[in-house]
Design a protein around this motif. Structure first.
Motif, PDB file in Angstrom:
ATOM      1  N   ASN A  49       1.417  -1.263  -0.261  1.00 13.13           N
ATOM      2  CA  ASN A  49       0.145   0.140   0.169  1.00 13.13           C
ATOM      3  C   ASN A  49       0.642   1.435  -0.181  1.00 13.13           C
ATOM      4  N   PHE A  50       1.945   1.529   1.004  1.00 15.61           N
ATOM      5  CA  PHE A  50       2.909   2.251   0.674  1.00 15.61           C
ATOM      6  C   PHE A  50       3.871   2.676  -0.508  1.00 15.61           C
ATOM      7  N   ALA A  51       4.080   1.010  -1.783  1.00 15.79           N
ATOM      8  CA  ALA A  51       4.193   1.869  -2.663  1.00 15.79           C
ATOM      9  C   ALA A  51       3.599   2.353  -3.390  1.00 15.79           C
ATOM     10  N   VAL A  52       2.202   1.838  -3.451  1.00 14.79           N
ATOM     11  CA  VAL A  52       1.654   2.896  -4.558  1.00 14.79           C
ATOM     12  C   VAL A  52       0.321   3.865  -4.149  1.00 14.79           C
ATOM     13  N   ASP A  53       0.725   4.546  -2.640  1.00 17.50           N
ATOM     14  CA  ASP A  53       1.077   5.404  -2.257  1.00 17.50           C
ATOM     15  C   ASP A  53       1.941   6.764  -3.116  1.00 17.50           C
ATOM     16  N   GLN A  54       2.932   5.969  -2.682  1.00 21.54           N
ATOM     17  CA  GLN A  54       3.874   6.198  -3.245  1.00 21.54           C
ATOM     18  C   GLN A  54       4.198   6.858  -4.972  1.00 21.54           C
ATOM     19  N   ILE A  92      15.991  19.288  -9.403  1.00 24.34           N
ATOM     20  CA  ILE A  92      15.325  18.869  -8.297  1.00 24.34           C
ATOM     21  C   ILE A  92      13.896  18.321  -8.220  1.00 24.34           C
ATOM     22  N   ILE A  93      13.926  17.768 -10.200  1.00 21.23           N
ATOM     23  CA  ILE A  93      13.031  16.748 -10.094  1.00 21.23           C
ATOM     24  C   ILE A  93      13.943  14.953  -9.732  1.00 21.23           C
ATOM     25  N   VAL A  94      14.967  15.333 -10.334  1.00 24.24           N
ATOM     26  CA  VAL A  94      15.891  13.725 -10.077  1.00 24.24           C
ATOM     27  C   VAL A  94      16.280  13.624  -8.700  1.00 24.24           C
ATOM     28  N   ALA A  95      16.511  14.529  -8.274  1.00 25.04           N
ATOM     29  CA  ALA A  95      16.728  14.657  -6.422  1.00 25.04           C
ATOM     30  C   ALA A  95      15.896  13.839  -6.023  1.00 25.04           C
ATOM     31  N   HIS A 143       1.640  12.211  -9.299  1.00 24.54           N
ATOM     32  CA  HIS A 143       1.067  13.441  -9.760  1.00 24.54           C
ATOM     33  C   HIS A 143       2.299  14.698  -9.190  1.00 24.54           C
ATOM     34  N   GLU A 144       3.331  14.769  -8.564  1.00 22.64           N
ATOM     35  CA  GLU A 144       4.396  15.749  -8.574  1.00 22.64           C
ATOM     36  C   GLU A 144       5.178  15.751  -9.652  1.00 22.64           C
ATOM     37  N   LEU A 145       4.996  15.147 -10.359  1.00 22.14           N
ATOM     38  CA  LEU A 145       5.573  14.649 -11.718  1.00 22.14           C
ATOM     39  C   LEU A 145       5.128  15.619 -12.670  1.00 22.14           C
ATOM     40  N   GLU A 146       3.734  15.641 -12.899  1.00 20.58           N
ATOM     41  CA  GLU A 146       3.045  16.390 -13.733  1.00 20.58           C
ATOM     42  C   GLU A 146       2.736  17.833 -13.111  1.00 20.58           C
ATOM     43  N   LEU A 147       2.523  17.837 -12.281  1.00 16.76           N
ATOM     44  CA  LEU A 147       2.541  19.649 -11.499  1.00 16.76           C
ATOM     45  C   LEU A 147       3.295  19.862 -12.157  1.00 16.76           C
ATOM     46  N   LEU A 148       5.553  19.344 -11.368  1.00 15.44           N
ATOM     47  CA  LEU A 148       6.817  20.074 -12.872  1.00 15.44           C
ATOM     48  C   LEU A 148       6.834  20.470 -14.001  1.00 15.44           C
ATOM     49  N   ARG A 149       5.811  19.109 -14.475  1.00 15.00           N
ATOM     50  CA  ARG A 149       6.212  19.242 -15.781  1.00 15.00           C
ATOM     51  C   ARG A 149       4.978  20.537 -16.448  1.00 15.00           C
TER      52      ARG A 149
END
Length: 241
Positions: free
Chosen positions: A192-197, A225-228, A203-209
């Motif tokens: 479940n943790f892996a699914v959430d992550q 920042i994305i790679v880190a 979601h965060e990658l979509e915002l950054l794009r």
């Protein structure tokens, strides 16, 4: 064992563990159960296929002699490993002190009045033994689900989820001891943790794009920042597993 008046022969069949393109040997043991010198001669219906050493010889009184029969390498296997080849072992009483050099074809001629004892041996092909399987049961690779990293830098959470689900399904209801239930609970929690992550990363990658597409001069710093961020989260996941 074939028990004759002159020689005891063991075994009665010539068994070859048949393998293509490989020479195969088997042995015969001749035992002289008399007080006489006994000369012997080995014949076969297919002399080009077999090599017999020795094919003639003398067995001393109350002694034994080993005969090695070697089948030449075969390019084809007969149907159902059936073989029609046969061997004939002839023996006759010889004069005391007789050696292999003194043996002549005339000694085994019944028409000349010699008492020749004969024993027929058939050829049998058997399948060679199978080697043991090199794969050990219960290996770590089969029982330990792992989180792998794909080529684009993302955590392959789906593979981890599938492995944990397969592990849970393999456990029968009657085997659910407290230890197994605790292990299933732990695996489920990590799944479940892996699914959430995975969802958070997407979601965060979509915002950054979207932010990168709106700006023009800050692409290199945002990429760092994305790679880190991805490296930090993946490191955290791998430590938990």
């Amino acid at each position: 064992m074939s028990s004759g008046e002159l020689l005891n022969i063991q075994p009665q069949e010539l068994q070859f563990a048949f393998e293509l393109r490989k020479q195969i040997s088997c042995s015969l043991q001749l035992f002289n159960n008399t007080d006489n010198y006994v000369a012997f001669k080995v014949k076969t219906t297919n002399p080009k296929k077999y090599c017999v050493r020795p094919n003639t010889g003398v067995v001393l009184p109350k002694s034994t002699c080993d005969v090695i029969v070697t089948m030449q390498a075969q390019k084809e296997a007969p149907p159902d490993l059936q073989c029609k080849d046969k061997f004939l072992l002839q023996s006759v009483v010889a004069s005391p002190g007789t050696t292999t050099k003194d043996i002549t074809p005339e000694m085994f001629n019944r028409e000349a009045g010699h008492n020749v004892e004969e024993c027929k041996l058939r050829v049998v092909y058997v399948a060679p033994p199978r080697p043991p399987s090199p794969v050990r049961e219960g290996s770590d690779e089969e029982s330990s689900p792992r989180v792998s990293v794909s080529e684009n830098g993302h955590s392959d959470a789906s593979e981890f989820i599938g492995a944990s689900r397969a592990f849970s399904e393999r456990v029968a209801p009657q085997e659910t001891t407290p230890e197994i239930r605790a292990l299933i609970s732990k695996v489920t929690e990590e799944r479940n943790f892996a699914v959430d992550q995975k969802k958070r990363l997407q979601h965060e990658l979509e915002l950054l794009r979207r932010q990168v597409s709106r700006s023009h001069g800050g692409i290199p710093s945002v990429y760092v920042i994305i790679v880190a961020l991805i490296g930090f989260i993946l490191g955290y996941l791998l430590k938990r597993t």
